[in-house]
Each structure stands twice: as C-alpha cells, then as structure tokens.
Design an enzyme around this catalytic site. Structure first.
Site, short mmCIF file in Angstrom:
data_model
loop_
_atom_site.label_atom_id
_atom_site.label_comp_id
_atom_site.label_asym_id
_atom_site.label_seq_id
_atom_site.Cartn_x
_atom_site.Cartn_y
_atom_site.Cartn_z
CE LYS A 117 -11.08 -8.28 7.74
NZ LYS A 117 -10.25 -7.76 6.65
CD GLU A 159 -3.24 0.50 2.05
OE1 GLU A 159 -4.03 -0.44 1.79
OE2 GLU A 159 -3.29 1.15 3.10
CB SER A 185 -5.39 0.75 -1.55
OG SER A 185 -4.57 -0.37 -1.66
CD GLU A 198 -2.62 0.71 -4.50
OE1 GLU A 198 -2.61 0.12 -3.40
OE2 GLU A 198 -3.59 0.67 -5.27
CD GLU A 237 -11.86 -9.24 3.06
OE1 GLU A 237 -11.70 -9.67 4.23
OE2 GLU A 237 -11.20 -8.32 2.59
CD GLU A 271 -14.39 -9.91 -5.96
OE1 GLU A 271 -15.14 -10.83 -6.31
OE2 GLU A 271 -14.71 -9.04 -5.14
CB CYS A 296 -7.43 -3.54 5.31
SG CYS A 296 -7.24 -2.01 6.16
CB CYS A 326 -10.33 -4.21 13.80
SG CYS A 326 -10.26 -4.16 12.03
FE1 HC1 Z 1 -8.88 -5.86 11.09
FE2 HC1 Z 1 -7.17 -6.05 9.29
S1 HC1 Z 1 -7.04 -4.57 10.97
S2 HC1 Z 1 -9.32 -5.41 8.88
O1 HC1 Z 1 -9.75 -4.49 11.38
O2 HC1 Z 1 -6.55 -4.81 7.97
O3 HC1 Z 1 -11.11 -7.82 11.06
O4 HC1 Z 1 -8.03 -6.62 13.89
O5 HC1 Z 1 -7.51 -8.46 10.75
O6 HC1 Z 1 -7.48 -8.33 7.28
O7 HC1 Z 1 -4.42 -6.79 9.97
C1 HC1 Z 1 -10.30 -7.04 11.15
C2 HC1 Z 1 -8.44 -6.32 12.86
C3 HC1 Z 1 -7.74 -7.35 10.53
C4 HC1 Z 1 -7.28 -7.45 8.01
C5 HC1 Z 1 -5.45 -6.58 9.66
#
Ligand code: HC1
Ligand code: SF4
Length: 574
Positions: free
Chosen positions: A362, A283, A323, A286, A365, A370, A303, A507
């Site tokens: 998540k 990142e 990103s 980028e 996700e 993709e 993220c 998070c």
């Molecule tokens: Fe998160 Fe991440 S910080 S998104 O909040 O970018 O869920 O803790 O795991 O993937 O590292 C969540 C937290 C986590 C991702 C990272």
C-alpha cells in the site's frame, strides 16, 4: 513407519520424516533458524544453511542438520549432547561474526530470530571477529527496505518469493563469502518484477528485509501547523494489532484502536471499511454490467496492490479484465480530499490522509501517479500495523487499558460486508451480497456465502442469483493466482468473477501485520475475528450503509457515473 531413538526414547514415525519432525513428536525442541515449515501454503525452507539445528547421529562422524536429514530405521539420535549444543552455539557465533550487531537501532529489535536464538543458545561474547560483508542498502522501493549486510543467507525470502508467490524476484547471487540474496544482477528492487507483497519481509528472520519506516513522517504531519490529519484503518488491522500488546490473535480491538489514534492526535479517525462499502457499490455495478454484456469476464478484484503489480508484469495481455476500481483506501483518500474536505471547508492542500494498513505494498500504491486526481494524491502516508504499534508504544499509551471509542462520522460508518474484505474470500462475498440484490431486486435470505470462505489456496463456488448461476473463484497467494490466470489465458476459465489477494490468508496475512513467526494458525484466528465482527453488525450489506447512500445522493450521483469514474476508478499499465 520406522523406529527411531531420540535421547534414549524409541518412537515410530513416518519414513519421510526429518529428524526435526521426529523430535517434535516427542516434544523435544531443537533450535532452528533458517528452517521454516509453512507447508499449508506450500513453503518449506529446507536449505539447512545455518546449521543451528545440528544433532548427533550414532555411527556418523559429522553432526547432522536435523531440519533436512531424513530418519531411517533404527536411527539413534542425540539432540542434547554437549557436542551438539556447543556446535550450534558456534554456528550462531559465526553468523554473528558477519552481522552488523546494531541491534539497539535495528527495526527488527525484539522480533529478530537471530537475536532470540543467540540468547537461547547462551551466546555471551563475540568470540570471532573478522571480515564483514558490506552491501549498499537498497532504499529504491517505497515499500521495502533491503539491507543485505543483515542477511544470514537463510533463503527464506527466496523460497517464499519463488515457491509461494512465483514472482522469482530474489535469488542467490555471486559465490563464497560474497554470496548474497537479491534481485538478478543486483538490480534495485524498484526496477524488478517484485510486487512489494512483503511476504519476504514476513519470513525474514533478521532486519535484512523490513518495511520502509514511515513513522517519522506521521509524527511530523501530526505536529505540522495548519494541517488537518485524517487517519483511516484497514479491516485486517483491528484483529491483529492486539498481538503487539500481548493479546491473542483475532482479538477484536476496534474501540481501543480508535481510542489510541485519537490519543495520538489525529483530527479525524475514520474507517477504510466505509470505502470498502463504496468499492462494493462500484465493483458490483461493474460486475453486473459486464455479465449483462458478457464481456471482459471474469472480472478480477483489484483492491490488492501487489496483485495489481503482479498482473501488470506477468499478464499484460489480460489487462482488460481486472475491475477498474481503485482499492478502498485510495477511494477513501479521494472522497476525503474531494468531498469531506469541501464539506468541512478545509483546502485539500491542508489535508493529510494517513492509512494504517496490514500491507507494505500500500506504501507503493499510494505513490502511483495515475491514482492522483487533479494533481492531488489520494493518500499521503501509509504505515503498517507494526508501525502503528510502534507509535503507540513511543507515545507511552497503555493500549490494553484504553476505553473503547467510536470512529468519527460520516467516513467511519460501515457494514459487515466491509470488514470481511480483511480476509480471503471476503471481497467477493461482500460483492455477492450487493450484486445479488441489485440483480434480482429481492432481499437475500442469508448473506452468508460459506462456500467462498476458508483458507484453501484456491476455492470455487456456484452461486444462484435469480435465473443466473454465477461461477466464482477465490485465490490467495500469487502462485495460486497464477494458476487461475493461466487458465484464463488458455481460454479455459468458466468463472464470472474472481477475487485475488497476494498474501496467504488475504490482508490478515499481510506483510505489515505482526510477525507470525511460522505459526499460520494465527491466520485462522484473525479470520475468525473478522467474521465475528461481521456477524455482530446489524447492517451487513454495503448498499445499505446510510453514509454511502448519502454520499451518492449528495455528491457522486450513480455507481459507475461520471464523477465515480474520475475519482474512484483507475487504469493499468504494461
Ligand atoms: Fe486490505 Fe483493502 S482489504 S486491500 O487487504 O481492499 O491492506 O485489511 O485495507 O484498500 O478495505 C489491505 C485489509 C484494505 C483496501 C480494504
Ligand atoms: Fe518477492 Fe513479494 Fe518479496 Fe517482492 S515483496 S521480493 S514479490 S516476496
């Protein structure tokens, strides 16, 4: 200020107070159920639908709901009269009369606010039986399980989704006894603009909204012959899971967590933080490229999967600015299956990657097609902090007495920059630590960018990097994100980079974390735990993680290179 008398004690309170707030200043506890005051994130649920907080007001024939009745000069209130107490109990009994009462097998058992208020009000028998509302369970989403027959119409989910997240996926439908809260036209959740952020789950008092329970899948994976089961743990889990075992919020339990996962039988216990360092490499690279070329700015962090779904639905005209980096846990899965598996001589089909996340989105996700590479999913199963807590309890592991253990290597090595991903502002701070050194070639005097920290919903900072003044913004909560995105759409944004997380607090406040039950001070404590871990690291910059350096040297090549793009980046859809 006005004078009010509560249970024969006279006090002065601000004139915009409710009876409930006035009573709180006297430490008088009035039971509440639908009411929820999270004003620091702009959510106050004042619908007064449950009437569990009624009190007597002198001169009024009807009992008054204390959560929504304003005080007035000379008001005389009785919170503890037998009439009020009986009425509250009756209200809760009526709610229970239209509730499935399958508490023993409900995912919310032990955490349900209807269960606890019923206990506190001394409900000892089911006095009212009658017609029951029945609705089909909505199991269409990979993240959220919705059972409207357990809904008590408190409207907390609706207030959260509308006022804080500004998603408007939920509203009251139909009328009278048939009233239910759900997506418009009773659409299944996966066919709506819902982001799966899980904040409705975080505030639902009953089992009407819960996470999709993936615990049985993990148990089966651990039993499956010939499979190597790898687990990764998100940054925010280590400062919250202790709460499920009676510890203070923010208690850092990384070592016990690793030990518990080893006891559960995972073959490798790795850290999402390793992949957070990897994300920063990609990142920051980028970000620098875009700043050099002055295009596709501001770059937006990518993220948070609920945030990604939000911008795909709501800002399809801006899809070229986020990103292209996958989120850390997805990058982790890709590296595990396409690098670590090969290194260990394990066929990728025999490797199962489990993510332990503070987040319910998540789960969704991990199923996005993709994100696959060569037909292989990065992550196979996602469980939340709460689900891992249940597994530890099911296995009879005495979490509090566990000795500390270390993550396995090499995908367990990380830095202070990675762990701060777990709280709002952390991703951009970690990126700045690396980008600043990549741009200037000089070592930073201090890696602490205090200006991007804190829990204010929208924050901005100017950071001097060599000759360049970087304008940075941070938003958490989707309503705050919307404010920033709308200014970008109007062409008014001055920022180079923006971090966005869907959940208030980032998070640490994820929809899969231990329930906060209305106490947002918990977020502050969890954030303090995160920053304490960062400070204790010797290495606090992602590009100095030796395991990451080795990964680039032996496998990936350069950040932003061809292989990185195949494995670690993604694209977005309207
Ligand atoms: Fe998160 Fe991440 S910080 S998104 O909040 O970018 O869920 O803790 O795991 O993937 O590292 C969540 C937290 C986590 C991702 C990272
Ligand atoms: Fe709204 Fe988030 Fe719940 Fe979806 S998951 S209904 S977006 S609060």
């Amino acid at each position: 200020m006005v004078n009010v008398t509560i249970n024969n004690k006279t006090i002065q309170v601000p004139e915009d107070y409710t009876i409930l707030q006035a009573a709180e200043t006297l430490n008088i506890k009035i039971p509440t159920l639908c009411h929820l005051d999270l004003h620091n994130i702009k959510m106050v649920n004042k619908v007064a639908s449950c009437r569990a907080c009624v009190v007597e007001v002198e001169g009024r024939r009807n009992l008054a709901p204390s959560c929504s009745t304003p005080v007035f000069e000379g008001m005389k209130i009785k919170t503890d009269s037998l009439r009020a107490i009986r009425a509250r109990r009756t209200m809760v009994e009526l709610l229970i009369s239209d509730h499935p009462k399958d508490c023993l097998v409900c995912l919310k058992n032990g955490e349900c606010e209807l269960q606890s208020i019923s206990h506190d009000l001394g409900v000892k028998q089911i006095r009212f039986e009658g017609e029951m509302s029945t609705y089909p369970v909505d199991m269409t989403s990979k993240a959220i399980y919705r059972d409207s027959s357990k809904c008590i119409l408190c409207r907390r989910c609706e207030t959260m989704c509308n006022d804080v997240q500004t998603v408007h996926a939920l509203s009251g439908l139909d009328r009278g006894f048939g009233t239910v809260v759900g997506p418009a036209f009773h659409a299944p959740l996966n066919e709506t603009v819902c982001t799966f952020c899980g904040q409705c789950v975080a505030v639902c008092p009953t089992g009407a909204l819960v996470e999709v329970d993936n615990v049985p899948k993990v148990w089966r994976a651990l039993e499956e012959k010939g499979k190597t089961v790898v687990v990764q743990v998100a940054p925010a889990v280590r400062v919250a899971i202790g709460e499920l075992f009676g510890m203070e919020p923010g208690t850092v339990v990384t070592g016990k967590l690793v030990s518990a996962l080893k006891n559960l039988g995972f073959d490798y216990v790795f850290d999402t933080d390793f992949a957070a360092d990897l994300t920063i490499m990609e990142e920051a690279h980028e970000m620098i490229e875009r700043i050099k070329e002055n295009k596709n700015l501001p770059i937006l962090t990518s993220c948070c999967p609920a945030w990604v779904k939000f911008f795909e639905h709501q800002f399809p005209d801006l899809l070229d600015i986020p990103s292209t980096c996958k989120s850390p846990h997805e990058m982790f899965g890709a590296v595990t299956k396409h690098y670590f598996a090969q290194k260990m001589g394990i066929p990728e089909k025999d490797m199962i990657v489990v993510s332990v996340m503070p987040c319910v989105a998540k789960k969704y996700e991990a199923e996005r097609p993709e994100l696959e590479f060569g037909g292989v999913k990065d992550v196979d199963i996602v469980i939340t902090t709460r689900e891992l807590g249940r597994m530890i309890k099911e296995a009879g592991i005495n979490f509090n007495m566990l000795d500390d253990e270390e993550y396995d290597n090499p995908l367990g090595e990380s830095t202070g920059a990675a762990v701060i991903f777990g709280t709002t502002g952390g991703v951009i701070e970690a990126a700045l630590r690396t980008a600043a050194e990549m741009i200037t070639g000089n070592e930073l005097e201090s890696v602490d960018f205090h200006a991007v920290r804190g829990l204010a919903g929208l924050r901005e900072a100017q950071v001097q990097v060599g000759d360049l003044t970087l304008n940075i913004a941070v938003a958490h909560g989707l309503g705050n994100a919307r404010t920033l995105l709308e200014s970008i759409r109007r062409g008014e944004s001055k920022y180079h980079a923006i971090e966005i997380m869907a959940c208030p607090g980032g998070c640490i406040g994820g929809g899969g974390q231990p329930y906060h039950h209305g106490n947002l001070e918990i977020l502050r404590q969890r954030a303090a735990g995160i920053y304490a871990i960062d400070e204790n690291f010797t290495i606090r910059k992602s590009h100095e993680n030796p395991a990451i350096q080795e990964l680039y040297a032996k496998f990936l090549g350069e950040p932003g290179g061809e292989l990185s793009h195949k494995l670690l980046h993604t694209s977005y859809f309207e």
